[in-house]
Design a protein around this motif. Structure first.
Motif, PDB file in Angstrom:
ATOM      1  N   TYR A   3       0.852  -1.186   0.000  1.00 20.52           N
ATOM      2  CA  TYR A   3       0.000   0.000   0.000  1.00 20.52           C
ATOM      3  C   TYR A   3       0.887   1.233   0.000  1.00 20.52           C
ATOM      4  CZ  TYR A   3      -3.520   3.381   1.496  1.00 20.52           C
ATOM      5  OH  TYR A   3      -4.351   4.461   1.584  1.00 20.52           O
ATOM      6  N   ASP A   4       0.741   2.065  -1.030  1.00 23.46           N
ATOM      7  CA  ASP A   4       1.487   3.317  -1.128  1.00 23.46           C
ATOM      8  C   ASP A   4       0.787   4.344  -0.246  1.00 23.46           C
ATOM      9  OD1 ASP A   4       2.529   5.831  -1.863  1.00 23.46           O
ATOM     10  OD2 ASP A   4       3.011   5.112  -3.873  1.00 23.46           O
ATOM     11  N   LEU A   5       1.458   4.783   0.807  1.00 28.48           N
ATOM     12  CA  LEU A   5       0.849   5.686   1.775  1.00 28.48           C
ATOM     13  C   LEU A   5       0.612   7.085   1.218  1.00 28.48           C
ATOM     14  CD1 LEU A   5       2.887   4.627   4.943  1.00 28.48           C
ATOM     15  CD2 LEU A   5       0.597   3.907   4.279  1.00 28.48           C
ATOM     16  N   GLU A   6       1.312   7.468   0.170  1.00 30.57           N
ATOM     17  CA  GLU A   6       1.154   8.811  -0.389  1.00 30.57           C
ATOM     18  C   GLU A   6       0.120   8.861  -1.503  1.00 30.57           C
ATOM     19  OE1 GLU A   6       5.085  10.266  -1.239  1.00 30.57           O
ATOM     20  OE2 GLU A   6       5.722   9.770   0.796  1.00 30.57           O
ATOM     21  N   ASP A   7       0.059   7.820  -2.336  1.00 29.11           N
ATOM     22  CA  ASP A   7      -0.884   7.803  -3.462  1.00 29.11           C
ATOM     23  C   ASP A   7      -2.122   6.952  -3.191  1.00 29.11           C
ATOM     24  OD1 ASP A   7       0.822   9.416  -4.908  1.00 29.11           O
ATOM     25  OD2 ASP A   7       1.808   7.727  -5.902  1.00 29.11           O
ATOM     26  N   SER A   8      -2.169   6.277  -2.051  1.00 25.08           N
ATOM     27  CA  SER A   8      -3.279   5.383  -1.695  1.00 25.08           C
ATOM     28  C   SER A   8      -3.505   4.304  -2.750  1.00 25.08           C
ATOM     29  CB  SER A   8      -4.572   6.172  -1.462  1.00 25.08           C
ATOM     30  OG  SER A   8      -4.399   7.086  -0.399  1.00 25.08           O
ATOM     31  N   ASP A   9      -2.421   3.802  -3.319  1.00 22.56           N
ATOM     32  CA  ASP A   9      -2.495   2.733  -4.316  1.00 22.56           C
ATOM     33  C   ASP A   9      -2.153   1.398  -3.672  1.00 22.56           C
ATOM     34  OD1 ASP A   9      -3.097   4.434  -6.414  1.00 22.56           O
ATOM     35  OD2 ASP A   9      -0.997   4.703  -6.987  1.00 22.56           O
ATOM     36  N   VAL A  10      -2.845   0.350  -4.103  1.00 26.42           N
ATOM     37  CA  VAL A  10      -2.542  -1.013  -3.682  1.00 26.42           C
ATOM     38  C   VAL A  10      -1.908  -1.727  -4.873  1.00 26.42           C
ATOM     39  CG1 VAL A  10      -3.504  -3.201  -2.876  1.00 26.42           C
ATOM     40  CG2 VAL A  10      -4.449  -1.048  -2.040  1.00 26.42           C
ATOM     41  N   SER A  11      -0.813  -2.435  -4.614  1.00 24.42           N
ATOM     42  CA  SER A  11      -0.140  -3.155  -5.691  1.00 24.42           C
ATOM     43  C   SER A  11       0.517  -4.407  -5.130  1.00 24.42           C
ATOM     44  CB  SER A  11       0.899  -2.255  -6.378  1.00 24.42           C
ATOM     45  OG  SER A  11       1.873  -1.850  -5.451  1.00 24.42           O
ATOM     46  N   LEU A  12       1.183  -5.149  -5.992  1.00 20.65           N
ATOM     47  CA  LEU A  12       1.891  -6.363  -5.591  1.00 20.65           C
ATOM     48  C   LEU A  12       3.362  -6.025  -5.386  1.00 20.65           C
ATOM     49  CD1 LEU A  12       1.990  -9.443  -5.163  1.00 20.65           C
ATOM     50  CD2 LEU A  12       2.423  -9.659  -7.612  1.00 20.65           C
ATOM     51  N   TYR A  13       3.882  -6.380  -4.231  1.00 18.62           N
ATOM     52  CA  TYR A  13       5.305  -6.190  -3.940  1.00 18.62           C
ATOM     53  C   TYR A  13       6.018  -7.515  -4.184  1.00 18.62           C
ATOM     54  CZ  TYR A  13       9.592  -5.784  -1.215  1.00 18.62           C
ATOM     55  OH  TYR A  13      10.898  -5.793  -0.818  1.00 18.62           O
ATOM     56  N   ILE A  14       7.100  -7.471  -4.951  1.00 14.37           N
ATOM     57  CA  ILE A  14       7.948  -8.641  -5.159  1.00 14.37           C
ATOM     58  C   ILE A  14       9.379  -8.199  -4.909  1.00 14.37           C
ATOM     59  CG2 ILE A  14       8.818 -10.344  -6.791  1.00 14.37           C
ATOM     60  CD1 ILE A  14       6.118 -10.207  -8.211  1.00 14.37           C
ATOM     61  N   GLY A  15      10.050  -8.878  -4.002  1.00 10.09           N
ATOM     62  CA  GLY A  15      11.441  -8.564  -3.697  1.00 10.09           C
ATOM     63  C   GLY A  15      12.323  -9.776  -3.904  1.00 10.09           C
ATOM     64  N   VAL A  16      13.394  -9.601  -4.660  1.00  4.73           N
ATOM     65  CA  VAL A  16      14.380 -10.662  -4.887  1.00  4.73           C
ATOM     66  C   VAL A  16      15.746 -10.068  -4.586  1.00  4.73           C
ATOM     67  CG1 VAL A  16      15.410 -12.219  -6.573  1.00  4.73           C
ATOM     68  CG2 VAL A  16      12.977 -11.711  -6.705  1.00  4.73           C
ATOM     69  N   GLN A  17      16.498 -10.743  -3.716  1.00  2.00           N
ATOM     70  CA  GLN A  17      17.831 -10.286  -3.390  1.00  2.00           C
ATOM     71  C   GLN A  17      18.801 -11.446  -3.435  1.00  2.00           C
ATOM     72  OE1 GLN A  17      17.565  -8.295   0.384  1.00  2.00           O
ATOM     73  NE2 GLN A  17      16.731  -6.464  -0.543  1.00  2.00           N
ATOM     74  N   ILE A  18      19.931 -11.191  -4.048  1.00  2.00           N
ATOM     75  CA  ILE A  18      21.032 -12.140  -4.064  1.00  2.00           C
ATOM     76  C   ILE A  18      22.239 -11.390  -3.551  1.00  2.00           C
ATOM     77  CG2 ILE A  18      22.529 -13.569  -5.508  1.00  2.00           C
ATOM     78  CD1 ILE A  18      20.137 -13.850  -7.439  1.00  2.00           C
ATOM     79  N   GLY A  19      22.914 -11.973  -2.573  1.00  2.00           N
ATOM     80  CA  GLY A  19      24.048 -11.263  -2.002  1.00  2.00           C
ATOM     81  C   GLY A  19      24.930 -12.154  -1.167  1.00  2.00           C
ATOM     82  N   PHE A  20      25.691 -11.513  -0.290  1.00  2.00           N
ATOM     83  CA  PHE A  20      26.692 -12.198   0.516  1.00  2.00           C
ATOM     84  C   PHE A  20      26.499 -11.872   1.988  1.00  2.00           C
ATOM     85  CE2 PHE A  20      28.429 -11.377  -3.674  1.00  2.00           C
ATOM     86  CZ  PHE A  20      28.810 -12.665  -4.043  1.00  2.00           C
ATOM     87  N   THR A  21      26.594 -12.894   2.817  1.00  2.00           N
ATOM     88  CA  THR A  21      26.559 -12.727   4.259  1.00  2.00           C
ATOM     89  C   THR A  21      27.977 -12.495   4.737  1.00  2.00           C
ATOM     90  OG1 THR A  21      24.649 -14.185   4.410  1.00  2.00           O
ATOM     91  CG2 THR A  21      25.910 -13.858   6.411  1.00  2.00           C
ATOM     92  N   LEU A  22      28.151 -11.504   5.566  1.00  5.63           N
ATOM     93  CA  LEU A  22      29.485 -11.176   6.082  1.00  5.63           C
ATOM     94  C   LEU A  22      29.734 -11.844   7.413  1.00  5.63           C
ATOM     95  CD1 LEU A  22      29.453  -7.377   5.276  1.00  5.63           C
ATOM     96  CD2 LEU A  22      30.334  -9.233   3.883  1.00  5.63           C
TER      97      LEU A  22
END
Length: 177
Positions: free
Chosen positions: A158-177
């Protein structure tokens, strides 16, 4: 946005170590640092209880705009700053341990609540506006060979400024220190 900065500072101030036991017996003192490559960012995740952690992430996004202006193609590459704070409840640590699977570096499935702040930036032909988004997610996180990290999460946002609802997709590839 001040809340996100405060969360980042709190997590960095309470960071006590860089290592974890594979059996993960001392949940409250674990702090995990990661560098993400796919979406350039740095994050810290700190366990609060046996199954709950807080995560702070600071990075940059990428916005590419290509337009035809006066019969010439012009492009804009913008890099907005992105700040994220998350609470994660890991749902399957006990089941993974019973099956002999690793939960080191919080390898497991989780439900989460994310607050993301995008700091807008303006280019020659385009701009990225400031944005504050609240997302409820379900995801999985795995760490392989004690350093390679993969995270996938998705859910409604939910976009708090535009009051839009959408689908969030997050993909992360990285390194643990």
């Amino acid at each position: 946005m001040k809340h996100v900065y405060a969360l980042v500072l709190l997590l960095l101030a309470t960071s006590t170590g860089l290592s974890q036991d594979q059996n993960k017996l001392d949940y409250a003192d674990e702090t995990i640092f990661r560098l993400n490559v796919l979406t350039p960012s740095a994050e810290v995740e700190h366990d609060i209880t046996e199954n709950f952690s807080l995560l702070a992430n600071v990075g940059v996004g990428l916005s590419i705009t290509v337009e035809e202006i006066n019969n010439e193609t012009e492009s804009d590459f913008l890099f907005p700053l992105i700040l994220e704070g998350s609470g994660r409840y890991y749902t399957n640590f006990n089941r993974r341990l019973e099956k002999g699977r690793n939960i080191q570096y919080n390898s497991g499935n989780f439900i989460g609540l994310n607050l993301t702040q995008v700091i807008g930036v303006e280019g020659d032909i385009s701009r990225v506006d400031d944005q504050t988004v609240l997302s409820a997610t379900y995801g999985l996180q795995r760490t392989y060979q004690d350093f390679l990290n993969f995270t996938f999460e998705a859910g409604p946002s939910y976009d708090l400024e535009d009051s839009d609802v959408s689908l969030y997709i997050g993909v992360q590839i990285g390194f643990t220190l």
